[in-house]
Scaffold this motif. Structure first.
Motif, PDB file in Angstrom:
ATOM      1  N   GLY A 126       0.850  -0.919   0.072  1.00 46.14           N
ATOM      2  CA  GLY A 126       0.247   0.043   0.094  1.00 46.14           C
ATOM      3  C   GLY A 126       0.792   0.963   0.143  1.00 46.14           C
ATOM      4  O   GLY A 126       0.328   2.244   0.482  1.00 46.14           O
ATOM      5  N   VAL A 127       1.766   1.060  -1.036  1.00 51.51           N
ATOM      6  CA  VAL A 127       2.575   2.610  -1.062  1.00 51.51           C
ATOM      7  C   VAL A 127       2.387   3.621  -1.714  1.00 51.51           C
ATOM      8  O   VAL A 127       1.696   3.238  -3.030  1.00 51.51           O
ATOM      9  N   ALA A 128       2.043   4.695  -1.017  1.00 45.96           N
ATOM     10  CA  ALA A 128       1.224   6.117  -2.107  1.00 45.96           C
ATOM     11  C   ALA A 128       2.606   7.129  -1.819  1.00 45.96           C
ATOM     12  O   ALA A 128       3.270   7.125  -0.724  1.00 45.96           O
ATOM     13  N   LYS A 129       2.560   7.877  -2.200  1.00 45.04           N
ATOM     14  CA  LYS A 129       3.600   9.290  -2.596  1.00 45.04           C
ATOM     15  C   LYS A 129       3.362  10.409  -3.397  1.00 45.04           C
ATOM     16  O   LYS A 129       2.262  10.241  -4.326  1.00 45.04           O
ATOM     17  N   ARG A 130       2.709  11.380  -2.332  1.00 43.56           N
ATOM     18  CA  ARG A 130       1.787  12.316  -3.357  1.00 43.56           C
ATOM     19  C   ARG A 130       3.247  13.777  -3.215  1.00 43.56           C
ATOM     20  O   ARG A 130       4.414  13.495  -2.542  1.00 43.56           O
TER      21      ARG A 130
ATOM     22  N   ARG B 173       0.393   8.453 -13.998  1.00 43.24           N
ATOM     23  CA  ARG B 173       0.339   9.000 -13.190  1.00 43.24           C
ATOM     24  C   ARG B 173      -1.124   9.027 -12.439  1.00 43.24           C
ATOM     25  O   ARG B 173      -1.631   9.474 -13.667  1.00 43.24           O
ATOM     26  N   PRO B 174      -1.989   8.750 -11.335  1.00 44.20           N
ATOM     27  CA  PRO B 174      -0.761   8.154 -10.620  1.00 44.20           C
ATOM     28  C   PRO B 174      -0.710   6.774 -10.429  1.00 44.20           C
ATOM     29  O   PRO B 174      -1.352   6.092 -10.456  1.00 44.20           O
ATOM     30  N   GLY B 175       0.821   6.417 -11.033  1.00 39.18           N
ATOM     31  CA  GLY B 175       1.105   4.731 -11.058  1.00 39.18           C
ATOM     32  C   GLY B 175       0.908   3.490  -9.670  1.00 39.18           C
ATOM     33  O   GLY B 175       0.720   3.788  -8.750  1.00 39.18           O
TER      34      GLY B 175
ATOM     35  N   THR C 144      -0.253  13.324  -7.188  1.00 35.68           N
ATOM     36  CA  THR C 144       0.255  12.193  -6.530  1.00 35.68           C
ATOM     37  C   THR C 144       1.247  11.321  -7.884  1.00 35.68           C
ATOM     38  O   THR C 144       0.780  10.614  -8.524  1.00 35.68           O
ATOM     39  N   ALA C 145       2.445  10.463  -7.383  1.00 33.07           N
ATOM     40  CA  ALA C 145       3.378   9.805  -8.119  1.00 33.07           C
ATOM     41  C   ALA C 145       2.963   8.642  -7.807  1.00 33.07           C
ATOM     42  O   ALA C 145       2.618   8.144  -8.594  1.00 33.07           O
ATOM     43  N   VAL C 146       2.543   8.289  -6.600  1.00 35.58           N
ATOM     44  CA  VAL C 146       2.982   6.504  -6.647  1.00 35.58           C
ATOM     45  C   VAL C 146       1.752   6.132  -5.596  1.00 35.58           C
ATOM     46  O   VAL C 146       1.075   7.346  -4.695  1.00 35.58           O
ATOM     47  N   ALA C 147       0.194   5.683  -6.483  1.00 33.60           N
ATOM     48  CA  ALA C 147      -0.929   5.443  -5.510  1.00 33.60           C
ATOM     49  C   ALA C 147      -0.963   4.070  -5.254  1.00 33.60           C
ATOM     50  O   ALA C 147      -1.185   3.019  -6.102  1.00 33.60           O
ATOM     51  N   GLY C 148      -0.751   3.468  -4.264  1.00 33.42           N
ATOM     52  CA  GLY C 148      -0.743   1.934  -3.443  1.00 33.42           C
ATOM     53  C   GLY C 148      -0.624   1.391  -4.164  1.00 33.42           C
ATOM     54  O   GLY C 148      -0.977   0.456  -4.737  1.00 33.42           O
ATOM     55  N   ALA C 149       1.272   0.677  -4.024  1.00 35.79           N
ATOM     56  CA  ALA C 149       1.875   0.238  -4.969  1.00 35.79           C
ATOM     57  C   ALA C 149       2.421  -1.351  -3.830  1.00 35.79           C
ATOM     58  O   ALA C 149       2.673  -0.848  -2.199  1.00 35.79           O
ATOM     59  N   ASP C 150       1.610  -2.504  -4.852  1.00 35.80           N
ATOM     60  CA  ASP C 150       1.853  -3.614  -3.706  1.00 35.80           C
ATOM     61  C   ASP C 150       3.067  -4.589  -4.657  1.00 35.80           C
ATOM     62  O   ASP C 150       2.983  -4.490  -5.376  1.00 35.80           O
TER      63      ASP C 150
END
Ligand SMILES: Nc1ncnc2c1ncn2[C@@H]1O[C@H](COP(=O)(O)OP(=O)(O)OP(=O)(O)O)[C@@H](O)[C@H]1O
Ligand SMILES: [Mg+2]
Length: 278
Positions: free
Chosen positions: A33-37, A233-235, A42-48
């Motif tokens: 659930g990794v996210a980054k703004r 994006r958001p990735g 929003t660069a990354v949205a909920g990466a598993d």
């Protein structure tokens, strides 16, 4: 062009002790659930993602979808806004950084240091003397076609040469996790194929956990055992493809692999995912 094996002259490594950053514990690299703004973006949205120890994950996706941000978060240089990241049992940023060698997309060579002095920085940081570090790095300079340029400063090098120094510095750091951001993007096709082959052989000899970001789908499929596709994006991770291993190294094995109908089908499938991820 380059000799196959990387191995700097070191004694065989003993089995790492518990607590040693080199000892695999649980997954190699795991994101939940990794996210980054960045401000409004929003660069990354909920990466598993989960890469087993010594697994090799390729990451492809449209420009700006957050691939470099993902690598920077894995090694702990950028903090995620949400989610958890584990690297060989370390969840804290300093622990993750200790386990990762990160090759950034833009080389971060020190302009006042020559090629050799740049390449030995991680080893100096690990406590080796300059002399010891130079002894470890010199064979790699030779193998990467940089021996004649040992004392050249980055400003005196071509873009492709700088990229090779940056790659060399990353593998010489001798960390269990390699995070490679477009490692061969600036190289001519022959040199790129040589270095891909060299990396494959090196990983066969000394397996490491790898996350490879690339725009080159064939490169991802030649070097990795799994390839994920990120959306624009958001990735987000929108597809994951398992890649069967193949035998042999060198130009002939590579040509055979590229011509293999199963490989072509895989490549087309990743390209189709990429097309719909834009
Ligand atoms: N430090 C930062 N400050 C502000 N925005 C950033 C920062 N780093 C990345 N971004 C933004 O986050 C998004 C993702 O950037 P990132 O560099 O991770 O993409 P990428 O997938 O690696 O792209 P490329 O394939 O072009 O290298 C972009 O919109 C970028 O502008
Ligand atoms: Mg990038």
């Amino acid at each position: 062009m380059f000799a196959r094996r990387s191995v700097p002259p070191t004694a065989p490594a003993p089995e790492p002790a518990p607590g040693d950053p080199r000892r695999p514990a649980g997954p190699g690299v795991e994101l939940r659930g990794v996210a980054k703004r960045f401000g409004d973006i929003t660069a990354v949205a909920g990466a598993d993602l989960s890469v087993p120890p010594n697994g090799r994950l390729g990451v492809v996706g449209p420009s700006g979808c957050g691939k470099s941000t993902l690598l920077s978060m894995i090694c702990g240089l950028t903090g995620p806004d949400a989610g958890t990241i584990d690297v060989l049992g370390a969840a804290d940023a300093p622990g993750r950084l200790a386990r990762c060698a990160w090759m950034p997309q833009r080389d971060l060579l020190l302009p006042w240091r020559g090629v050799l002095a740049n390449a030995r920085i991680p080893l100096e940081n690990q406590g080796l003397t300059r002399r010891e570090a130079s002894q470890r790095v010199r064979p790699l300079l030779d193998r990467f076609g940089l021996a004649e340029f040992a004392d050249h400063r980055p400003a005196q090098l071509s873009g492709g040469m700088r990229q090779r120094v940056s790659f060399l510095r990353t593998v010489a750091a001798d960390k269990p996790v390699l995070l490679l951001d477009e490692p061969f993007g600036a190289l001519d096709s022959i040199t790129r194929a040589d270095l891909q082959d060299w990396l494959r052989a090196m990983l066969a000899d000394e397996p490491r956990t790898v996350v490879l970001v690339t725009h080159d789908v064939e490169e991802a499929l030649l070097l990795c055992d799994r390839v994920v596709v990120m959306s624009a994006r958001p990735g987000r991770i929108v597809a994951s493809v398992d890649v069967p291993p193949y035998a042999g190294t060198g130009a002939a094995a590579r040509r055979a692999r590229l011509a293999d109908p199963a490989f072509i089908a895989l490549r087309d499938s990743v390209l189709a995912h990429l097309e719909s991820a834009r």
